[in-house]
Scaffold this motif. Structure first.
Motif, mmCIF file in Angstrom:
data_model
loop_
_atom_site.group_PDB
_atom_site.id
_atom_site.type_symbol
_atom_site.label_atom_id
_atom_site.label_comp_id
_atom_site.label_asym_id
_atom_site.label_seq_id
_atom_site.Cartn_x
_atom_site.Cartn_y
_atom_site.Cartn_z
ATOM 1 N N ASP A 26 1.393 -12.737 -0.460
ATOM 2 C CA ASP A 26 0.218 -11.989 -0.920
ATOM 3 C C ASP A 26 -0.469 -11.292 0.255
ATOM 4 O OD1 ASP A 26 -1.457 -10.853 -2.754
ATOM 5 O OD2 ASP A 26 -2.749 -12.595 -2.980
ATOM 6 N N CYS A 73 -10.189 -13.628 -0.141
ATOM 7 C CA CYS A 73 -9.078 -13.095 -0.922
ATOM 8 C C CYS A 73 -9.267 -13.570 -2.352
ATOM 9 C CB CYS A 73 -7.742 -13.604 -0.377
ATOM 10 S SG CYS A 73 -7.572 -15.398 -0.514
ATOM 11 N N LEU A 74 -8.436 -13.057 -3.237
ATOM 12 C CA LEU A 74 -8.466 -13.506 -4.626
ATOM 13 C C LEU A 74 -7.074 -13.926 -5.068
ATOM 14 C CD1 LEU A 74 -10.897 -10.854 -6.119
ATOM 15 C CD2 LEU A 74 -11.327 -13.314 -5.886
ATOM 16 N N HIS A 95 -6.349 -4.526 4.225
ATOM 17 C CA HIS A 95 -7.460 -3.577 4.009
ATOM 18 C C HIS A 95 -7.977 -3.193 5.392
ATOM 19 C CE1 HIS A 95 -8.032 -4.180 -0.355
ATOM 20 N NE2 HIS A 95 -7.710 -5.443 -0.118
ATOM 21 N N ALA A 106 -2.185 -8.697 2.002
ATOM 22 C CA ALA A 106 -2.938 -7.646 1.307
ATOM 23 C C ALA A 106 -3.867 -6.948 2.301
ATOM 24 C CB ALA A 106 -3.729 -8.245 0.149
ATOM 25 N N HIS A 159 -1.365 -12.611 -12.376
ATOM 26 C CA HIS A 159 -2.575 -12.917 -11.607
ATOM 27 C C HIS A 159 -3.404 -13.812 -12.522
ATOM 28 C CE1 HIS A 159 -5.789 -12.078 -8.562
ATOM 29 N NE2 HIS A 159 -6.459 -12.644 -9.537
ATOM 30 N N THR A 183 -9.201 -8.117 -9.720
ATOM 31 C CA THR A 183 -9.003 -7.993 -8.282
ATOM 32 C C THR A 183 -8.846 -6.518 -7.905
ATOM 33 O OG1 THR A 183 -7.656 -8.814 -6.434
ATOM 34 C CG2 THR A 183 -6.477 -8.322 -8.470
ATOM 35 N N ALA A 241 -11.151 -7.870 -1.196
ATOM 36 C CA ALA A 241 -10.401 -9.138 -1.153
ATOM 37 C C ALA A 241 -9.009 -8.880 -0.609
ATOM 38 C CB ALA A 241 -10.300 -9.724 -2.553
ATOM 39 N N GLY A 242 -8.560 -9.721 0.285
ATOM 40 C CA GLY A 242 -7.180 -9.588 0.755
ATOM 41 C C GLY A 242 -7.058 -10.036 2.194
ATOM 42 N N ARG A 271 0.839 -1.213 0.000
ATOM 43 C CA ARG A 271 0.000 0.000 0.000
ATOM 44 C C ARG A 271 0.868 1.255 0.000
ATOM 45 N NH1 ARG A 271 -3.337 -3.673 -1.755
ATOM 46 N NH2 ARG A 271 -4.648 -4.676 -0.184
ATOM 47 N N HIS A 278 0.429 -16.646 -6.446
ATOM 48 C CA HIS A 278 -0.587 -17.222 -5.558
ATOM 49 C C HIS A 278 -1.367 -18.376 -6.197
ATOM 50 C CE1 HIS A 278 -2.860 -14.246 -7.778
ATOM 51 N NE2 HIS A 278 -2.472 -13.244 -7.027
HETATM 52 O O1 DOR Z 1 -6.897 -10.890 -2.268
HETATM 53 C C1 DOR Z 1 -6.251 -10.142 -2.972
HETATM 54 N N1 DOR Z 1 -5.938 -8.895 -2.570
HETATM 55 N N2 DOR Z 1 -5.878 -10.568 -4.169
HETATM 56 C C2 DOR Z 1 -5.290 -9.751 -5.059
HETATM 57 O O2 DOR Z 1 -5.014 -10.183 -6.157
HETATM 58 C C3 DOR Z 1 -5.058 -8.323 -4.739
HETATM 59 C C4 DOR Z 1 -5.006 -8.105 -3.302
HETATM 60 C C5 DOR Z 1 -5.113 -6.647 -2.902
HETATM 61 O O3 DOR Z 1 -4.406 -5.818 -3.499
HETATM 62 O O4 DOR Z 1 -5.885 -6.338 -2.001
#
Ligand code: DOR
Ligand code: ZN
Length: 346
Positions: free
Chosen positions: A248, A219-220, A252, A250, A137, A107, A264-265, A18, A175
């Motif tokens: 990964d 998540c993705l 939030h 990530a 990805h 994503t 996702a994350g 971030r 991932h």
């Molecule tokens: O879960 C995920 N979060 N997968 C991703 O590909 C991006 C990531 C994010 O940047 O939050």
């Protein structure tokens, strides 16, 4: 039973740091564990130019705690309009270590991504020529394709044709989440590798719905069925150099996760190595953790291994319930409030 394990310092080959206040909050966790990290470029605006990457790298270095030795490895975000020369120049200058392919809308912050891989043929040809890794990805974005199948369909319809067109292109399948990905990567040459996250090694899709909806397990690519998790554990702990560590992580804000349409994350940075140790311990493969975490990644990227070591101890710790953000918000770490069996001690 192994009580303590000292290994070469690992690196994180897939990380979201971030920017701004969040960067300052999350970076120390990664820098405490890892020597280097491949930093994902999906900021807003995305990191598409050399100047943007250099400025972001400077912000990361400025946000490091004092006397912490950590090297961010920068990546370029590919778009339909990416100029091949910009990517190549950044690679030759040692600023871009790799370039990242986000299929558009796959994503978080991927709206500026690539709508059709054929739009970036010239970029990919040049990357193959100069030996620059493509980080993928690997999910199709067609809403008609079931979300649990998007990785496998990507491999069949995008990745395999790509490797046939450009057989020397160096690729990291980021991932990996399925048996299909494991099989594809395992059978590929040494120029193709894959990262595996702690959460995909520890969770199957039931974890998203255990007693109710669990946004902190979203998540993705999304976590898959148990047989896929088992295939990932087998790949990571096998000693096969195709597979290496990429968290990964990530982060939030909780407010962006616990809402009607949550992001996702999964934020696993605070205890990433402890989580991997748990997986390798359960598989009776702690003797292979160093190769996965500290040797295979540098080998793929053609970088030296780290000289320092870290030590993990079999002693319990409780994962903090939250990490505070300067704006009053907070981030919920993976396994918040739970007790882990391993602890990074040095
Ligand atoms: O879960 C995920 N979060 N997968 C991703 O590909 C991006 C990531 C994010 O940047 O939050
Ligand atoms: Zn990612």
């Amino acid at each position: 039973m192994i009580k303590s394990l000292t290994i070469r310092q690992p690196d994180d080959w897939h990380l979201h740091l971030r920017d701004g206040a969040a960067l300052k909050t999350v970076l120390p966790f990664t820098a405490h564990q890892f020597g280097r990290a491949i930093v994902m470029p999906n900021l807003t605006p995305a990191i598409t130019t050399l100047d943007a990457a250099i400025a972001y790298r400077d912000r990361i270095l400025a946000a490091l705690p004092p006397a912490v030795d950590f090297k961010p490895l920068m990546t370029a975000y590919l778009t339909n309009g990416t100029d091949p020369d910009v990517i190549a120049e950044g690679f030759r200058d040692g600023v871009f270590v790799a370039a990242k392919l986000y299929p558009a809308h796959a994503t978080t912050n991927s709206a500026a991504g690539v709508t059709d891989i054929r739009n970036i043929d010239r970029v990919l040809e040049l990357m193959a020529d100069i030996g620059m890794p493509l980080l993928v990805h690997g999910e199709v974005t067609d809403p008609a394709v079931d979300i649990f199948d998007r990785e496998a369909v990507f491999i069949d319809t995008v990745l395999i044709p790509l490797t046939e067109r450009l057989p020397t292109l160096r690729i990291v399948f980021e991932h990996a989440t399925t048996e299909h990905a494991v099989q594809f990567v395992r059978e590929a040459g040494a120029h193709i590798g894959a990262t595996i996250t702690p959460h995909h090694l520890l969770l199957n899709r039931n974890a998203m719905f255990q007693g109710g909806i669990r946004p902190h397990h979203y998540c993705l690519p999304i976590v898959k069925r148990e047989h896929h998790r088992l295939a990932l554990v087998e790949a990571a702990t096998s000693g096969d150099p195709h597979f290496f560590l990429g968290t990964d992580s990530a982060p939030h804000a909780v407010s962006a996760k616990e809402t009607a349409c949550g992001c996702a994350g999964i934020f696993n940075a605070p205890t990433a190595m402890e989580l991997y140790a748990e997986v390798f311990d359960a598989a009776n493969a702690l003797d292979r953790l160093e190769a996965f975490a500290s040797l295979h990644g540098p080998r793929f990227y053609g970088l030296p291994v780290n000289e320092r070591t870290i030590t993990l101890e079999h002693s319990s710790q409780i994962v903090p319930n939250a990490v505070a953000l300067p704006d009053g918000g907070e981030i919920r770490p993976f396994r918040a409030g739970e007790t882990l069996a391993w602890r990074l001690v040095a």
